[in-house]
Design a protein around this motif. Structure first.
Motif, short mmCIF file in Angstrom:
data_model
loop_
_atom_site.label_atom_id
_atom_site.label_comp_id
_atom_site.label_asym_id
_atom_site.label_seq_id
_atom_site.Cartn_x
_atom_site.Cartn_y
_atom_site.Cartn_z
N TRP A 166 20.78 18.71 36.46
CA TRP A 166 21.11 17.68 37.44
C TRP A 166 19.93 17.43 38.35
N GLU A 174 17.09 15.62 36.37
CA GLU A 174 17.30 14.37 35.68
C GLU A 174 18.27 13.44 36.38
N GLY A 175 18.75 13.79 37.57
CA GLY A 175 19.57 12.87 38.33
C GLY A 175 21.05 13.01 38.09
N GLU A 176 21.76 11.98 38.50
CA GLU A 176 23.22 12.05 38.50
C GLU A 176 23.81 11.69 37.14
N GLY A 177 25.12 11.96 37.02
CA GLY A 177 25.82 11.60 35.80
C GLY A 177 26.57 12.77 35.22
N LEU A 178 27.01 12.59 33.98
CA LEU A 178 27.79 13.58 33.26
C LEU A 178 26.94 14.16 32.14
N ALA A 179 26.90 15.49 32.04
CA ALA A 179 26.07 16.15 31.03
C ALA A 179 26.90 17.16 30.27
N TYR A 212 29.06 17.40 36.15
CA TYR A 212 29.05 16.04 36.70
C TYR A 212 28.48 16.07 38.11
N ARG A 216 27.53 13.23 41.31
CA ARG A 216 27.52 11.87 41.85
C ARG A 216 27.43 11.97 43.37
N ARG A 248 29.74 17.74 43.13
CA ARG A 248 29.39 18.53 41.96
C ARG A 248 30.68 19.04 41.32
N ARG A 253 24.02 13.18 27.59
CA ARG A 253 24.26 12.60 28.91
C ARG A 253 25.02 11.29 28.77
N PHE A 254 26.03 11.14 29.64
CA PHE A 254 26.84 9.93 29.63
C PHE A 254 26.34 8.98 30.71
#
Length: 445
Positions: free
Chosen positions: A17, A20-25, A62, A64, A68, A444-445
């Motif tokens: 996270w 590579e930043g935000e999102g779902l992994a 996740y 955002r 977390r 990653r989504f």
């Protein structure tokens, strides 16, 4: 440095996270390992042990804004176990939701960041000798509770309140059949504490910690441990062409019940200590050799008839990195022992590494048990020489997603393991393993 990555080790996916930043992994890995033990050293368990040990892991994380969320399912199984195997819930834990947390992370002021986590967690603190996530053992230590972490530049303070989960199934037949049972959560055991990390003036790392363990009988009998542990650690990380070193020591005091029997009213005053020291040097050039001398010590209970308890309790710490293979082997544990060792590490290529360690093992207290085996001479007439262990491993990464890992551990038993009244009498143990691990690319989504 190692301590600087505690948050990443404690919560799988957090490092991804941050990078590579935000999102779902989604992360996935699988490990298959065959291991075998010739000449069982534990009393009453037959002549040997073996098994195919499988571990499959899937983690979903996740992020955002400051939110977390994390979840990790671990499926640990074993097949082909010996009829009288030492296998338990540390080896088999089918489809277990190991991690499930909600948290927040963000800046508090100009130079500080705060991270909060609550739920099911697998934290590691420092080198993990007292609380850490197991890597070699099939099922890691897991807790339910909360962790807060404050960072300011290269300083870190972690505060936590955790309850260890009781791993299930709890009997051998259920383990052999790979039966499913959800690990048990309760407040019958609580671990509270603080862990601080900071740099020294020489660029090394300094750590200080305090743990408080409170335990009581619940769904399972316990020794009602009420222990305080205070310690510290200094680390100079290995570097080519330079000396490195590590020192860690802790003292422990409190009370424990004489046995785990609920009717046992005898309460013993506990006082103990542990130490780990290492000094190494790394050469530059081909194979990048590193040679190190190590010394490990944990006190034992020298008089079983008094009202005191002197054996150090290693709480929830793995031993693989210091003391050799665990799983079906696990001969040397951090309690009642003195163990000097010499270690050689080699890295012939970027994909290939090797390590070999030769160590002697003695009891600290001759009338206390050898913790890894349970062998004991309460009269103290069998001496203190446990023996000499040689362990070696070779790790090869032929491709970015694949790791092959193989190794051996040979133990030449000393007089204590041969003469003690309940010694297994099976001869010198020999252990070997080979594993293949696949790690899928992070999706990653």
């Amino acid at each position: 440095m190692l301590g600087g990555f505690v948050a990443v080790m404690a919560f799988p996916g957090l490092g991804a996270w941050a990078a590579e930043g935000e999102g779902l992994a989604l992360d996935f890995s699988h490990r298959s390992r065959f291991e075998a033990l010739h000449n069982q050293f534990r009393p009453g368990l037959g002549s040997g042990d073996h098994g195919y040990v499988l571990r499959t892991r899937a983690a979903l994380n996740y992020a955002r804004g400051g939110l977390r969320l994390g979840a990790e399912v671990l499926d640990a199984r074993a097949y082909g176990l010996a009829p009288h195997s030492s296998a338990d819930g540390n080896l088999v834990d089918v489809f277990e939701p190991l991690v499930a947390f909600v948290g927040w992370e963000g800046a508090i002021g100009d130079e500080r960041r705060l991270s909060l986590r609550a739920g099911r967690l697998t934290p590691s603190f420092g080198a993990g000798r007292l609380v850490g996530r197991n890597g070699y053992r099939n099922m890691p230590n897991a807790f339910t509770g909360a962790l807060a972490e404050v960072t300011a530049e290269d300083r870190r303070l972690q505060l936590f309140a955790l309850s260890p989960q009781r791993r299930l199934p709890g009997n051998f037949e259920d383990v052999r059949q790979n039966h499913w049972a959800l690990d048990e959560e309760s407040t019958d055991a609580r671990l509270l504490g603080a862990y601080a990390t900071m740099p020294s003036g020489a660029g090394d790392e300094l750590e200080a910690y305090a743990f408080v363990l409170r335990e009581r009988d619940g769904s399972a009998p316990t020794r009602n441990r009420r222990l305080q542990t205070v310690g510290g650690r200094w680390l100079r990380a290995p570097a080519p062409g330079a000396w490195d070193g590590e020192l860690e020591a802790a003292v422990q005091w409190g009370e424990v019940r004489a046995t785990a029997a609920a009717h046992d009213g005898a309460v013993l005053k506990a006082r103990s200590a542990f130490f780990h020291g290492a000094a190494g040097v790394s050469a530059e050039g081909p194979w990048a050799p590193r040679f190190a001398l190590l010394l490990d010590y944990a006190s034992g209970d020298d008089n079983p008839t008094d009202q005191r308890w002197g054996r150090f309790d290693a709480l929830f710490g793995p031993v693989r990195g210091d003391l050799g293979p665990t799983s079906l082997f696990t001969h040397v544990l951090r309690g009642n022992f003195l163990s000097p060792a010499a270690r050689l590490e080699l890295k012939p290529t970027a994909a290939l590494s090797a390590q070999m360690t030769l160590r002697g093992v003695w009891l600290d207290a001759e009338r206390d048990a050898q913790v890894g085996s349970g062998v004991r001479d309460v009269a103290g007439e069998s001496g203190d020489d446990v023996g000499t262990q040689l362990d070696a491993r070779l790790v090869w990464r032929p491709a970015p997603r694949w790791t092959l890992d193989g190794g051996i551990a040979l133990f030449n038993h000393g007089g204590f393991m041969r003469r003690a009244p309940n010694a297994s009498g099976q001869g010198d143990p020999a252990y070997g393993y080979f594993s293949v691990t696949y790690r899928a690319p992070t999706f990653r989504f």
